[in-house]
Design a protein around this motif. Structure first.
Motif, short mmCIF file in Angstrom:
data_model
loop_
_atom_site.label_atom_id
_atom_site.label_comp_id
_atom_site.label_asym_id
_atom_site.label_seq_id
_atom_site.Cartn_x
_atom_site.Cartn_y
_atom_site.Cartn_z
N ARG A 259 8.67 -4.57 -1.25
CA ARG A 259 9.98 -5.10 -1.65
C ARG A 259 9.93 -5.45 -3.13
O ARG A 259 9.02 -6.15 -3.58
CB ARG A 259 10.35 -6.33 -0.82
CG ARG A 259 11.78 -6.82 -1.07
CD ARG A 259 12.16 -7.94 -0.11
NE ARG A 259 13.54 -8.39 -0.31
CZ ARG A 259 14.61 -7.81 0.21
NH1 ARG A 259 14.47 -6.75 0.97
NH2 ARG A 259 15.82 -8.29 -0.03
N ASP A 260 10.90 -4.94 -3.87
CA ASP A 260 10.94 -5.14 -5.32
C ASP A 260 9.64 -4.70 -5.98
O ASP A 260 9.13 -5.35 -6.90
CB ASP A 260 11.22 -6.62 -5.65
CG ASP A 260 12.58 -7.07 -5.12
OD1 ASP A 260 13.51 -6.24 -5.09
OD2 ASP A 260 12.71 -8.25 -4.73
N GLY A 261 9.06 -3.62 -5.47
CA GLY A 261 7.84 -3.07 -6.07
C GLY A 261 6.57 -3.80 -5.71
O GLY A 261 5.50 -3.49 -6.23
N ARG A 262 6.66 -4.79 -4.77
CA ARG A 262 5.46 -5.55 -4.40
C ARG A 262 5.10 -5.28 -2.94
O ARG A 262 5.96 -5.35 -2.06
CB ARG A 262 5.69 -7.05 -4.58
CG ARG A 262 4.44 -7.88 -4.28
CD ARG A 262 4.70 -9.36 -4.51
NE ARG A 262 5.46 -9.98 -3.44
CZ ARG A 262 4.93 -10.42 -2.30
NH1 ARG A 262 3.63 -10.30 -2.07
NH2 ARG A 262 5.69 -11.00 -1.38
N LEU A 263 3.83 -4.96 -2.70
CA LEU A 263 3.36 -4.79 -1.34
C LEU A 263 3.31 -6.15 -0.65
O LEU A 263 2.63 -7.06 -1.11
CB LEU A 263 1.96 -4.16 -1.34
CG LEU A 263 1.31 -3.97 0.04
CD1 LEU A 263 2.14 -3.07 0.93
CD2 LEU A 263 -0.11 -3.41 -0.12
N GLN A 264 4.03 -6.27 0.47
CA GLN A 264 4.10 -7.56 1.15
C GLN A 264 3.39 -7.58 2.50
O GLN A 264 2.77 -8.58 2.85
CB GLN A 264 5.56 -7.97 1.34
CG GLN A 264 6.28 -8.23 0.01
CD GLN A 264 7.56 -9.01 0.18
OE1 GLN A 264 8.14 -9.07 1.26
NE2 GLN A 264 8.04 -9.62 -0.90
N THR A 265 3.48 -6.50 3.25
CA THR A 265 2.81 -6.46 4.56
C THR A 265 2.21 -5.09 4.82
O THR A 265 2.68 -4.08 4.27
CB THR A 265 3.78 -6.80 5.72
OG1 THR A 265 4.79 -5.78 5.78
CG2 THR A 265 4.42 -8.15 5.52
N VAL A 266 1.19 -5.09 5.67
CA VAL A 266 0.62 -3.85 6.20
C VAL A 266 0.49 -4.05 7.71
O VAL A 266 -0.09 -5.04 8.16
CB VAL A 266 -0.76 -3.54 5.59
CG1 VAL A 266 -1.31 -2.22 6.17
CG2 VAL A 266 -0.69 -3.45 4.07
N GLN A 267 1.03 -3.12 8.47
CA GLN A 267 1.00 -3.21 9.94
C GLN A 267 0.58 -1.86 10.51
O GLN A 267 0.93 -0.81 9.96
CB GLN A 267 2.39 -3.56 10.49
CG GLN A 267 3.01 -4.82 9.95
CD GLN A 267 2.48 -6.06 10.64
OE1 GLN A 267 1.88 -5.98 11.71
NE2 GLN A 267 2.70 -7.22 10.05
N GLY A 268 -0.16 -1.90 11.62
CA GLY A 268 -0.51 -0.66 12.29
C GLY A 268 -1.93 -0.65 12.81
O GLY A 268 -2.48 -1.69 13.18
N THR A 269 -2.54 0.53 12.80
CA THR A 269 -3.90 0.70 13.29
C THR A 269 -4.67 1.60 12.33
O THR A 269 -4.23 2.71 12.02
CB THR A 269 -3.91 1.35 14.69
OG1 THR A 269 -3.17 0.53 15.59
CG2 THR A 269 -5.33 1.50 15.21
N LEU A 270 -5.81 1.11 11.84
CA LEU A 270 -6.72 1.89 11.02
C LEU A 270 -8.13 1.65 11.56
O LEU A 270 -8.54 0.51 11.76
CB LEU A 270 -6.64 1.46 9.54
CG LEU A 270 -5.32 1.75 8.83
CD1 LEU A 270 -5.32 1.13 7.43
CD2 LEU A 270 -5.05 3.25 8.74
N LEU A 271 -8.86 2.73 11.77
CA LEU A 271 -10.16 2.63 12.43
C LEU A 271 -11.27 2.63 11.39
O LEU A 271 -11.54 3.63 10.74
CB LEU A 271 -10.33 3.82 13.38
CG LEU A 271 -11.45 3.72 14.41
CD1 LEU A 271 -11.27 2.50 15.30
CD2 LEU A 271 -11.47 5.00 15.26
N ALA A 272 -11.90 1.45 11.22
CA ALA A 272 -13.08 1.33 10.35
C ALA A 272 -14.29 1.33 11.27
O ALA A 272 -14.66 0.30 11.82
CB ALA A 272 -13.02 0.04 9.53
N ALA A 273 -14.90 2.49 11.47
CA ALA A 273 -15.92 2.61 12.51
C ALA A 273 -16.93 3.68 12.15
O ALA A 273 -16.74 4.46 11.21
CB ALA A 273 -15.26 2.95 13.85
N GLN A 274 -18.01 3.71 12.91
CA GLN A 274 -19.02 4.76 12.82
C GLN A 274 -18.85 5.69 14.00
O GLN A 274 -18.73 5.24 15.15
CB GLN A 274 -20.43 4.16 12.83
CG GLN A 274 -20.78 3.37 11.59
CD GLN A 274 -22.22 2.88 11.63
OE1 GLN A 274 -22.86 2.91 12.67
NE2 GLN A 274 -22.71 2.42 10.49
N GLY A 275 -18.85 6.97 13.74
CA GLY A 275 -18.67 7.95 14.81
C GLY A 275 -19.96 8.23 15.55
O GLY A 275 -21.02 8.37 14.93
#
Length: 277
Positions: free
Chosen positions: A181-197
């Motif tokens: 909003r107005d060029g500023r990152l305010q939130t991040v939502q979702g799923t990101l997997l930081a893992a070892q395969g």
């Protein structure tokens, strides 16, 4: 017979044998490709008879995909948090697989399966005139490979969506939205997997013609209607393992039709309609 001459004859025989084996393998490969092509063409004719058209160029087989389990990696997860919140980020284990990360840039909560939610503080590093490029750079700093899947603008908000990939293959269950909003990152939502395969497991993958027929059968069974299969993309879907906290990645096709999108399990043929489009 002298040894040098005998050695040359043996080498020649071995070369001829290797050449014969290569020709034999090539012939079998060619026959296999021709059989698969014929089976696909026949399947597409059957689908056309049922009123379903399919773009041949958009049908991708699952190939070498196989189930595997990805184990949570807290070091990689901290790297992800630091990319958002700064190098002073500290981790707190809240129990039940939930970690809370706090830093000068805000707060981030991450669950065992990679589900995350971040609220960011205002700062010059979070401001940008190009949200898509800014979010892509953050993902690189996190050590996450992803591709942009969409962007929306509404009421002063710009929301950029990314889908993670693993070994170059899409992770259908891992998508995140970066809200500006107005060029500023305010939130991040979702799923990101930081893992070892982990190592890939044994498990047969349904051939593409069989998968297409299964899709047709499941569509008819559910009462859904479609007249065209626009694309069929292989990838993985993740399921959290309750005991270990790891994520089991199962091969699946993302099937896009003219009316809806579906996940088709590569091993079982189970069909799931995607409702949150």
């Amino acid at each position: 017979m002298e040894w040098p001459k005998l050695k040359n004859i043996i080498i020649l025989i071995l070369l001829l044998l290797n050449g014969f084996l290569l020709v034999l393998v090539g012939m079998r490969y060619t026959e296999s490709v021709q059989y698969e092509r014929a089976a696909l063409e026949q399947t597409l004719k059957v689908l056309e008879g049922q009123g379903i058209q399919a773009d041949r160029a958009a049908l991708a087989p699952a190939g070498e995909l196989a189930p595997l389990t990805a184990e949570r990696d807290l070091e990689r997860e901290l790297q992800l948090a630091q990319a958002l919140l700064g190098q002073d980020t500290q981790a707190e284990n809240r129990g039940g697989g939930l970690y809370l990360y706090r830093g000068g840039g805000g707060e981030l909560s991450v669950r065992a399966g990679g589900e995350l939610s971040a609220a960011l503080a205002d700062g010059p590093e979070q401001r940008t005139s190009d949200p898509g490029r800014h979010a892509a750079a953050l993902l690189r700093d996190m050590g996450i490979r992803a591709e942009q899947t969409g962007v929306t603008q509404e009421d002063g908000w710009t929301r950029v969506r990314f889908r993670q990939s693993w070994d170059g293959v899409p992770l259908f269950s891992c998508e995140a939205q970066f809200a500006y909003r107005d060029g500023r990152l305010q939130t991040v939502q979702g799923t990101l997997l930081a893992a070892q395969g982990g190592e890939k497991e044994d498990g047969g993958v349904m051939a593409l013609p069989t998968a297409l027929m299964r899709f047709s059968e499941e569509i008819a069974a559910t009462g859904d209607v479609c007249s065209a299969i626009q694309s069929m993309e292989p990838g993985w879907r993740g399921t959290v393992q309750p005991l270990s906290g790891g994520v089991r990645l199962s091969p699946a096709w993302l099937v896009t039709t003219d009316t809806a999108q579906y996940y088709l399990d590569c091993a079982t043929g189970a069909l799931t309609r995607i409702t949150d489009q």
